[in-house]
Design a protein around this motif. Structure first.
Motif, PDB file in Angstrom:
ATOM      1  N   SER A  13       0.829  -1.212   0.000  1.00  0.00           N
ATOM      2  CA  SER A  13       0.000   0.000   0.000  1.00  0.00           C
ATOM      3  C   SER A  13       0.860   1.257   0.000  1.00  0.00           C
ATOM      4  CB  SER A  13      -0.933   0.012   1.209  1.00  0.00           C
ATOM      5  OG  SER A  13      -0.202   0.105   2.423  1.00  0.00           O
ATOM      6  N   ILE A  14       1.992   1.239   0.733  1.00  0.00           N
ATOM      7  CA  ILE A  14       2.878   2.397   0.740  1.00  0.00           C
ATOM      8  C   ILE A  14       3.502   2.589  -0.634  1.00  0.00           C
ATOM      9  CG2 ILE A  14       4.959   3.401   1.741  1.00  0.00           C
ATOM     10  CD1 ILE A  14       2.546   3.395   3.607  1.00  0.00           C
ATOM     11  N   SER A  15       3.915   1.496  -1.272  1.00  0.00           N
ATOM     12  CA  SER A  15       4.481   1.573  -2.616  1.00  0.00           C
ATOM     13  C   SER A  15       3.462   2.129  -3.600  1.00  0.00           C
ATOM     14  CB  SER A  15       4.965   0.191  -3.057  1.00  0.00           C
ATOM     15  OG  SER A  15       5.441   0.220  -4.378  1.00  0.00           O
ATOM     16  N   SER A  16       2.206   1.665  -3.489  1.00  0.00           N
ATOM     17  CA  SER A  16       1.142   2.159  -4.367  1.00  0.00           C
ATOM     18  C   SER A  16       0.861   3.630  -4.095  1.00  0.00           C
ATOM     19  CB  SER A  16      -0.137   1.345  -4.159  1.00  0.00           C
ATOM     20  OG  SER A  16       0.077  -0.018  -4.435  1.00  0.00           O
ATOM     21  N   PHE A  17       0.913   3.996  -2.808  1.00  0.00           N
ATOM     22  CA  PHE A  17       0.653   5.387  -2.439  1.00  0.00           C
ATOM     23  C   PHE A  17       1.711   6.318  -3.027  1.00  0.00           C
ATOM     24  CE2 PHE A  17       1.376   8.844   0.695  1.00  0.00           C
ATOM     25  CZ  PHE A  17       0.216   9.557   0.426  1.00  0.00           C
ATOM     26  N   LEU A  18       2.991   5.923  -2.985  1.00  0.00           N
ATOM     27  CA  LEU A  18       4.055   6.738  -3.561  1.00  0.00           C
ATOM     28  C   LEU A  18       3.895   6.872  -5.071  1.00  0.00           C
ATOM     29  CD1 LEU A  18       7.184   5.509  -1.555  1.00  0.00           C
ATOM     30  CD2 LEU A  18       5.950   7.662  -1.293  1.00  0.00           C
ATOM     31  N   ALA A  19       3.469   5.785  -5.727  1.00  0.00           N
ATOM     32  CA  ALA A  19       3.212   5.847  -7.167  1.00  0.00           C
ATOM     33  C   ALA A  19       2.067   6.811  -7.458  1.00  0.00           C
ATOM     34  CB  ALA A  19       2.876   4.453  -7.708  1.00  0.00           C
ATOM     35  N   LEU A  21       1.232   9.383  -5.579  1.00  0.00           N
ATOM     36  CA  LEU A  21       1.744  10.742  -5.354  1.00  0.00           C
ATOM     37  C   LEU A  21       2.483  11.236  -6.598  1.00  0.00           C
ATOM     38  CD1 LEU A  21       3.209  10.921  -1.720  1.00  0.00           C
ATOM     39  CD2 LEU A  21       1.151  12.002  -2.614  1.00  0.00           C
ATOM     40  N   GLY A  22       3.314  10.356  -7.198  1.00  0.00           N
ATOM     41  CA  GLY A  22       4.023  10.724  -8.415  1.00  0.00           C
ATOM     42  C   GLY A  22       3.068  11.095  -9.524  1.00  0.00           C
ATOM     43  N   TYR A  23       1.953  10.361  -9.593  1.00  0.00           N
ATOM     44  CA  TYR A  23       0.921  10.648 -10.595  1.00  0.00           C
ATOM     45  C   TYR A  23       0.277  12.011 -10.345  1.00  0.00           C
ATOM     46  CZ  TYR A  23      -3.904  10.601 -12.313  1.00  0.00           C
ATOM     47  OH  TYR A  23      -5.109  10.948 -12.862  1.00  0.00           O
ATOM     48  N   ARG A  24       0.024  12.344  -9.064  1.00  0.00           N
ATOM     49  CA  ARG A  24      -0.661  13.593  -8.716  1.00  0.00           C
ATOM     50  C   ARG A  24       0.216  14.821  -8.958  1.00  0.00           C
ATOM     51  NH1 ARG A  24      -5.914  13.731  -8.751  1.00  0.00           N
ATOM     52  NH2 ARG A  24      -5.536  15.846  -7.984  1.00  0.00           N
ATOM     53  N   VAL A  25       1.514  14.710  -8.678  1.00  0.00           N
ATOM     54  CA  VAL A  25       2.395  15.880  -8.785  1.00  0.00           C
ATOM     55  C   VAL A  25       3.012  16.008 -10.177  1.00  0.00           C
ATOM     56  CG1 VAL A  25       2.925  15.796  -6.337  1.00  0.00           C
ATOM     57  CG2 VAL A  25       4.437  14.640  -7.934  1.00  0.00           C
ATOM     58  N   SER A  26       2.887  14.958 -11.006  1.00  0.00           N
ATOM     59  CA  SER A  26       3.453  15.010 -12.344  1.00  0.00           C
ATOM     60  C   SER A  26       2.563  15.811 -13.273  1.00  0.00           C
ATOM     61  CB  SER A  26       3.643  13.591 -12.883  1.00  0.00           C
ATOM     62  OG  SER A  26       4.021  13.636 -14.237  1.00  0.00           O
TER      63      SER A  26
END
Length: 513
Positions: A13-19, A21-26
């Motif tokens: 879940s943490i790995s998915s959450f970081l991915a 976040l990358g999607y949101r800020v990109s």
């Protein structure tokens, strides 16, 4: 910052959450499979209003308006992870941790004896210690001493009291977290200095670092000098003395912080030899050089206006979109106003780059230096002379400020010097333009930063007030300003001139008779 959103804490879940976040800020917003799955999970768990608030907190975090982004655990009450922007980089639409630490893990609970809420840092989250931190949180909540022992182990404290945490973990963990609050502008610069000079020690336990290791590094930077070079006072190092001193002082401050945090009992880095730096040479513009500098600035500005006019005419004939006209503003770009303002105020370039229009009061004629953007972390107010004031008034007419203001709530929040490539961001350098101007002006051995010395030298010569110059330069210590003291000491010139007045008639060399 939103602290109510809760998700199930697992490695996946943490790995998915970081991915996510990358999607949101990109800016490209690529929808990967893992992002789609996590988005489905969020939509099933939270309301539209909760997600909207959370997305707003993500944008605020990535813009640098929030200290950290906090996510709470769904299973363990009070357990949260805090993510800091400075610990991540966005590459190819992917959010990647700079070091091994992904986030800081905290547990907030009420003390059974004092009834006070206490927040305990369990450690830094990595890809390999997630389950260990969860186990520690469960034991601490149960009041079990095993939990405290696990936390101590995560912090790297051994039975002898010395730390087994590596320099790398401390540097990208507690060091960054602590120094961020002192001066967020310089924290990663200091990390880069330590990594560049002492990269071979990053994987060493911080408790094993001592002065001998630093002396070995210093020995590796020595160069062999001949007797003639020694007599001439040539530098002993392959690096400049100021670079050597900067590396040692920054590294020593890092180890001292580890001592203050209780990771080590003591260190011997203060026994290292002091490196003397000769920074007393002051370069300022002569009257002729100043005339040539402004002539080069004006010539460049005129040529840029002519080029822009030809570009507009060329694109009109071809029915293409044209750049904005600049009839209302004398300055064609940021270079001329930046150089003039720097020369007339002496404010450090980094401070000017990070300043906003809210820092300028054109009515009261002053420039406010915020503590958060100053190199030494000191706030100050610098008066504006007529040239600096008129330069700012003229620069404000430029159309780039309308573009920059569209990214902010108010015009006053926009950058004083926006980047021409992206007005949402601030300018970062004018080095190439400055090199061309100084070459055109035929001024040798004069850096951009010497304009600050020019400002200080001429104020000193006009006023003779070293304390006033120290305040204007925003120096922490008067000792730093004393390099300009010789410019106000006219009595020494008068003393040697008395020799000419008392000289006997005929006591001169032949070429002067």
């Amino acid at each position: 910052m939103n602290k109510t959103l809760k998700i199930a804490f697992t490695n996946q879940s943490i790995s998915s959450f970081l991915a996510y976040l990358g999607y949101r800020v990109s800016s490209t917003r690529k929808r990967l499979k893992v992002v789609q799955e996590f988005e489905v999970y969020l939509n099933s768990q939270f309301t539209f209003a909760e997600l909207a608030a959370f997305h707003e907190s993500i944008e605020s975090w990535w813009a640098g308006n929030s200290k950290y982004l906090a996510i709470n655990s769904h299973e363990i009450a009070g357990l949260s992870i805090r993510l800091y922007k400075s610990e991540f980089t966005l590459k190819n639409e992917k959010l990647t941790a700079i070091g091994e630490s992904l986030a800081s893990v905290y547990l907030r609970q009420r003390d059974t004896l004092s009834a006070a809420l206490k927040t305990i840092k369990l450690g830094n989250l990595t890809n390999s210690n997630f389950q260990v931190l969860l186990k520690a949180a469960q034991h601490v909540k149960a009041g079990n001493n095993l939990g405290i022992k696990i936390v101590d182990k995560q912090r790297g404290t051994s039975a002898s009291g010395e730390s087994s945490v590596s320099l790398r973990d401390f540097l990208y963990g507690e060091y960054v977290e602590t120094k961020r609050y002192e001066n967020p502008k310089t924290v990663m610069v200091k990390v880069d200095i330590i990594s560049r000079h002492f990269g071979h020690l990053l994987d060493s336990p911080i408790g094993n670092i001592n002065a001998d290791l630093v002396r070995q590094w210093m020995k590796s930077k020595e160069r062999k000098l001949t007797k003639r070079q020694l007599a001439a006072g040539d530098s002993l190092w392959t690096l400049s003395p100021s670079t050597m001193k900067e590396g040692i002082c920054t590294f020593r401050a890092c180890i001292q912080l580890a001592k203050e945090k209780g990771l080590i009992k003591d260190h011997d880095l203060y026994s290292l030899p002091r490196i003397r730096v000769d920074n007393q040479v002051i370069r300022y513009l002569s009257d002729h050089e100043e005339l040539r500098l402004y002539a080069a600035i004006n010539q460049r500005n005129s040529l840029k206006h002519e080029q822009r006019a030809r570009t507009i005419e060329h694109r009109i004939l071809r029915r293409l979109e044209t750049p904005a006209h600049l009839e209302s503003c004398h300055f064609v770009d940021h270079v001329s106003p930046f150089i003039i303002l720097f020369k007339e105020t002496g404010i450090r370039p980094g401070t000017l780059f990070n300043s906003k229009w809210s820092d300028v009061d054109l009515d009261s004629k002053f420039f406010r230096i915020r503590k958060s953007i100053d190199k030494r972390g000191i706030s100050n107010v610098i008066p504006l002379n007529s040239l600096a004031l008129e330069t700012l008034k003229e620069w404000r007419k430029h159309g780039i400020h309308n573009e920059s203001a569209s990214y902010f709530k108010t015009r006053m929040d926009a950058w004083l010097f926006p980047s021409p490539a992206n007005p949402e961001l601030q300018l970062t350098t004018i080095k190439k333009s400055w090199d061309m101007i100084i070459k055109e002006a035929k001024i040798e051995n004069f850096r951009l930063y010497d304009l600050r010395h020019d400002f200080a030298s001429k104020v000193m010569m006009q006023t003779g007030n070293i304390y006033m110059v120290s305040q204007l330069l925003n120096h922490q210590q008067i000792e730093t300003t004393k390099r300009y003291a010789h410019l106000m000491d006219s009595s020494r010139f008068e003393a040697v001139n008395t020799l000419d007045k008392s000289r006997q008639v005929g006591a001169l060399p032949d070429f002067l008779k």
